[in-house]
Design a protein around this motif. Structure first.
Motif, PDB file in Angstrom:
ATOM      1  N   THR A  95       0.824  -1.205   0.000  1.00 27.69           N
ATOM      2  CA  THR A  95       0.000   0.000   0.000  1.00 27.69           C
ATOM      3  C   THR A  95       0.858   1.254   0.000  1.00 27.69           C
ATOM      4  O   THR A  95       0.633   2.187  -0.791  1.00 27.69           O
ATOM      5  CB  THR A  95      -0.923   0.005   1.227  1.00 27.69           C
ATOM      6  OG1 THR A  95      -1.692  -1.196   1.254  1.00 27.69           O
ATOM      7  CG2 THR A  95      -1.868   1.199   1.194  1.00 27.69           C
ATOM      8  N   SER A  96       1.851   1.299   0.876  1.00 27.97           N
ATOM      9  CA  SER A  96       2.698   2.490   0.982  1.00 27.97           C
ATOM     10  C   SER A  96       3.556   2.682  -0.270  1.00 27.97           C
ATOM     11  O   SER A  96       3.794   3.812  -0.709  1.00 27.97           O
ATOM     12  CB  SER A  96       3.596   2.383   2.216  1.00 27.97           C
ATOM     13  OG  SER A  96       4.400   1.208   2.161  1.00 27.97           O
ATOM     14  N   TYR A  97       4.008   1.578  -0.891  1.00 23.51           N
ATOM     15  CA  TYR A  97       4.801   1.687  -2.125  1.00 23.51           C
ATOM     16  C   TYR A  97       3.955   2.252  -3.261  1.00 23.51           C
ATOM     17  O   TYR A  97       4.435   3.077  -4.055  1.00 23.51           O
ATOM     18  CB  TYR A  97       5.347   0.312  -2.501  1.00 23.51           C
ATOM     19  CG  TYR A  97       6.124   0.293  -3.793  1.00 23.51           C
ATOM     20  CD1 TYR A  97       7.373   0.905  -3.891  1.00 23.51           C
ATOM     21  CD2 TYR A  97       5.617  -0.338  -4.926  1.00 23.51           C
ATOM     22  CE1 TYR A  97       8.090   0.894  -5.073  1.00 23.51           C
ATOM     23  CE2 TYR A  97       6.325  -0.358  -6.115  1.00 23.51           C
ATOM     24  CZ  TYR A  97       7.563   0.257  -6.179  1.00 23.51           C
ATOM     25  OH  TYR A  97       8.273   0.244  -7.354  1.00 23.51           O
ATOM     26  N   ALA A  98       2.696   1.831  -3.327  1.00 27.23           N
ATOM     27  CA  ALA A  98       1.814   2.312  -4.394  1.00 27.23           C
ATOM     28  C   ALA A  98       1.543   3.806  -4.263  1.00 27.23           C
ATOM     29  O   ALA A  98       1.634   4.556  -5.241  1.00 27.23           O
ATOM     30  CB  ALA A  98       0.499   1.527  -4.373  1.00 27.23           C
ATOM     31  N   GLY A 163       6.089   7.757   4.425  1.00 24.52           N
ATOM     32  CA  GLY A 163       7.035   8.824   4.744  1.00 24.52           C
ATOM     33  C   GLY A 163       8.474   8.376   4.597  1.00 24.52           C
ATOM     34  O   GLY A 163       9.334   9.151   4.151  1.00 24.52           O
ATOM     35  N   PHE A 164       8.745   7.114   4.955  1.00 27.29           N
ATOM     36  CA  PHE A 164      10.107   6.600   4.800  1.00 27.29           C
ATOM     37  C   PHE A 164      10.442   6.349   3.337  1.00 27.29           C
ATOM     38  O   PHE A 164      11.542   6.675   2.871  1.00 27.29           O
ATOM     39  CB  PHE A 164      10.280   5.308   5.600  1.00 27.29           C
ATOM     40  CG  PHE A 164      11.688   4.778   5.591  1.00 27.29           C
ATOM     41  CD1 PHE A 164      12.596   5.174   6.559  1.00 27.29           C
ATOM     42  CD2 PHE A 164      12.106   3.904   4.609  1.00 27.29           C
ATOM     43  CE1 PHE A 164      13.900   4.698   6.551  1.00 27.29           C
ATOM     44  CE2 PHE A 164      13.400   3.420   4.588  1.00 27.29           C
ATOM     45  CZ  PHE A 164      14.298   3.824   5.561  1.00 27.29           C
ATOM     46  N   PHE A 187      10.800  -3.072  -6.417  1.00 23.84           N
ATOM     47  CA  PHE A 187      10.294  -3.168  -5.041  1.00 23.84           C
ATOM     48  C   PHE A 187      11.096  -4.193  -4.228  1.00 23.84           C
ATOM     49  O   PHE A 187      11.452  -3.941  -3.073  1.00 23.84           O
ATOM     50  CB  PHE A 187       8.811  -3.549  -5.073  1.00 23.84           C
ATOM     51  CG  PHE A 187       8.196  -3.758  -3.724  1.00 23.84           C
ATOM     52  CD1 PHE A 187       7.916  -2.682  -2.900  1.00 23.84           C
ATOM     53  CD2 PHE A 187       7.898  -5.037  -3.276  1.00 23.84           C
ATOM     54  CE1 PHE A 187       7.343  -2.886  -1.655  1.00 23.84           C
ATOM     55  CE2 PHE A 187       7.330  -5.244  -2.034  1.00 23.84           C
ATOM     56  CZ  PHE A 187       7.050  -4.154  -1.214  1.00 23.84           C
ATOM     57  N   ILE A 188      11.382  -5.339  -4.844  1.00 24.99           N
ATOM     58  CA  ILE A 188      12.068  -6.418  -4.127  1.00 24.99           C
ATOM     59  C   ILE A 188      13.561  -6.137  -3.978  1.00 24.99           C
ATOM     60  O   ILE A 188      14.140  -6.318  -2.893  1.00 24.99           O
ATOM     61  CB  ILE A 188      11.840  -7.765  -4.842  1.00 24.99           C
ATOM     62  CG1 ILE A 188      10.355  -8.136  -4.833  1.00 24.99           C
ATOM     63  CG2 ILE A 188      12.675  -8.867  -4.190  1.00 24.99           C
ATOM     64  CD1 ILE A 188       9.795  -8.380  -3.439  1.00 24.99           C
ATOM     65  N   ARG A 189      14.223  -5.679  -5.033  1.00 25.95           N
ATOM     66  CA  ARG A 189      15.679  -5.575  -5.048  1.00 25.95           C
ATOM     67  C   ARG A 189      16.201  -4.226  -4.560  1.00 25.95           C
ATOM     68  O   ARG A 189      17.369  -4.129  -4.159  1.00 25.95           O
ATOM     69  CB  ARG A 189      16.188  -5.826  -6.478  1.00 25.95           C
ATOM     70  CG  ARG A 189      15.803  -7.183  -7.037  1.00 25.95           C
ATOM     71  CD  ARG A 189      16.429  -8.310  -6.238  1.00 25.95           C
ATOM     72  NE  ARG A 189      17.873  -8.276  -6.330  1.00 25.95           N
ATOM     73  CZ  ARG A 189      18.567  -8.890  -7.269  1.00 25.95           C
ATOM     74  NH1 ARG A 189      17.929  -9.587  -8.209  1.00 25.95           N
ATOM     75  NH2 ARG A 189      19.881  -8.832  -7.279  1.00 25.95           N
ATOM     76  N   ILE A 190      15.378  -3.182  -4.584  1.00 30.41           N
ATOM     77  CA  ILE A 190      15.865  -1.848  -4.198  1.00 30.41           C
ATOM     78  C   ILE A 190      15.144  -1.315  -2.965  1.00 30.41           C
ATOM     79  O   ILE A 190      15.781  -0.929  -1.981  1.00 30.41           O
ATOM     80  CB  ILE A 190      15.715  -0.850  -5.377  1.00 30.41           C
ATOM     81  CG1 ILE A 190      16.581  -1.292  -6.554  1.00 30.41           C
ATOM     82  CG2 ILE A 190      16.097   0.557  -4.937  1.00 30.41           C
ATOM     83  CD1 ILE A 190      16.444  -0.422  -7.779  1.00 30.41           C
ATOM     84  N   LEU A 194      16.558  -1.151   1.320  1.00 27.92           N
ATOM     85  CA  LEU A 194      16.759   0.182   1.886  1.00 27.92           C
ATOM     86  C   LEU A 194      15.745   0.524   2.966  1.00 27.92           C
ATOM     87  O   LEU A 194      15.852   1.585   3.581  1.00 27.92           O
ATOM     88  CB  LEU A 194      16.692   1.240   0.771  1.00 27.92           C
ATOM     89  CG  LEU A 194      17.784   1.155  -0.296  1.00 27.92           C
ATOM     90  CD1 LEU A 194      17.555   2.214  -1.368  1.00 27.92           C
ATOM     91  CD2 LEU A 194      19.157   1.328   0.326  1.00 27.92           C
ATOM     92  N   SER A 195      14.773  -0.357   3.179  1.00 28.68           N
ATOM     93  CA  SER A 195      13.687  -0.063   4.117  1.00 28.68           C
ATOM     94  C   SER A 195      13.817  -0.825   5.424  1.00 28.68           C
ATOM     95  O   SER A 195      12.842  -0.924   6.176  1.00 28.68           O
ATOM     96  CB  SER A 195      12.335  -0.389   3.463  1.00 28.68           C
ATOM     97  OG  SER A 195      12.149   0.345   2.284  1.00 28.68           O
ATOM     98  N   ARG A 196      14.978  -1.377   5.713  1.00 29.17           N
ATOM     99  CA  ARG A 196      15.134  -2.180   6.919  1.00 29.17           C
ATOM    100  C   ARG A 196      14.848  -1.421   8.213  1.00 29.17           C
ATOM    101  O   ARG A 196      14.238  -1.990   9.128  1.00 29.17           O
ATOM    102  CB  ARG A 196      16.526  -2.806   6.953  1.00 29.17           C
ATOM    103  CG  ARG A 196      16.621  -4.073   6.130  1.00 29.17           C
ATOM    104  CD  ARG A 196      18.001  -4.675   6.148  1.00 29.17           C
ATOM    105  NE  ARG A 196      18.956  -3.855   5.423  1.00 29.17           N
ATOM    106  CZ  ARG A 196      20.210  -4.223   5.186  1.00 29.17           C
ATOM    107  NH1 ARG A 196      20.643  -5.389   5.631  1.00 29.17           N
ATOM    108  NH2 ARG A 196      21.018  -3.445   4.508  1.00 29.17           N
TER     109      ARG A 196
END
Length: 281
Positions: A95-98, A163-164, A187-190, A194-196
């Protein structure tokens, strides 16, 4: 100059005093429960903080007594919490990625709807959810809890995750698209690596919520063997004939163990994600 140093010294001393008071207020009750679980007898009351003798009988009784199904309750809660956490994080990230990376019709309306729905307490919808689950014959099942917990995750985590994700440079996405990467591969590789830091926060909140929830689990689960730990512990001391508070304290300590381990384990990944998640030019 001396007056400024004295003022700064007073503020520093006052800050330490406040921190010590807050630390004592937080540690003392937890220490009392831990030591109470090791105290012989059934009463938590004691004239001294440290009991005269220590026993692990209450922990053994939790898993051996036929009156309680604590081991079963513990595994039920662990299963529900882990599955709810994984599914909830996945839904929140999608949801947040979209809403962070794409511009589409109704985007602002969707964000406003999520924001408004997130302002209402969850228990306001419990009756409607109960009737809906009853129509689908999902009452007294763990699947009902997992669905509700996971489906409610985007309401509380979408704006935090968005926000992140907004801080991750879009130039990374564009460079990947030039190389032929699809949106899912980006989404999977980048995005995910970076969202850890954000993932650690979401994992903690999504795990702790189902782990300690009592109200909704009590309403949905009816069979004793399907109870969660919170419902089972409440049953231990809810009646006047059962006041084994030291046994209750032992169960409370075991509840805190997974949360503590999860926080300590994810804390390392939080630091790692903060240091390795920077954009290198």
């Amino acid at each position: 100059m001396s007056r400024r140093k004295a003022k700064n010294g007073f503020r520093l001393t006052l800050s330490y005093i406040v921190l010590v008071i807050l630390a004592i207020s937080a540690v003392y009750p937890a220490l009392w429960v831990i030591l109470g679980s090791l105290r012989p007898g059934k009463s938590l009351y004691s004239k001294t903080l440290i009991p005269s003798s220590l026993t692990f009988e209450h922990y053994r009784e939790l898993f051996t007594s036929k009156s309680y199904l604590f081991g079963n309750w513990y595994m039920n809660t662990l299963k529900i919490s882990i599955l709810s956490m994984l599914i909830g994080i996945f839904l929140t990230l999608l949801t947040s990625y979209a809403v962070s990376r794409f511009r589409f019709r109704g985007r602002k309306t969707a964000l406003s709807t999520i924001l408004v729905l997130g302002m209402f307490p969850g228990f306001m919808s419990m009756i409607a959810i109960y009737l809906l689950l009853k129509e689908f014959n999902l009452l007294d099942t763990h699947l009902a809890l997992i669905i509700v917990y996971a489906a409610g995750a985007p309401l509380g985590g979408t704006f935090i995750a968005k926000g992140f994700l907004d801080t991750i440079p879009r130039s990374l996405d564009e460079a990947a698209r030039i190389d032929g990467a699809s949106n899912f591969r980006i989404f999977i590789r980048i995005i995910l690596p970076l969202s850890r830091p954000m993932l650690t926060y979401m994992a903690l909140t999504q795990f702790v919520g189902p782990w300690v929830d009592f109200i909704f689990a009590k309403m949905i689960l009816r069979s004793k063997e399907k109870w969660t730990v919170a419902v089972g512990l409440y049953d231990m001391v809810s009646s006047n004939t059962n006041t084994n508070f030291t046994l209750f304290a032992a169960g409370a300590v075991l509840i805190a163990v997974p949360i503590t381990i999860l926080f300590m384990f994810l804390q390392k990944f939080l630091v790692e994600g903060l240091t390795s998640g920077a954009s290198k030019g």
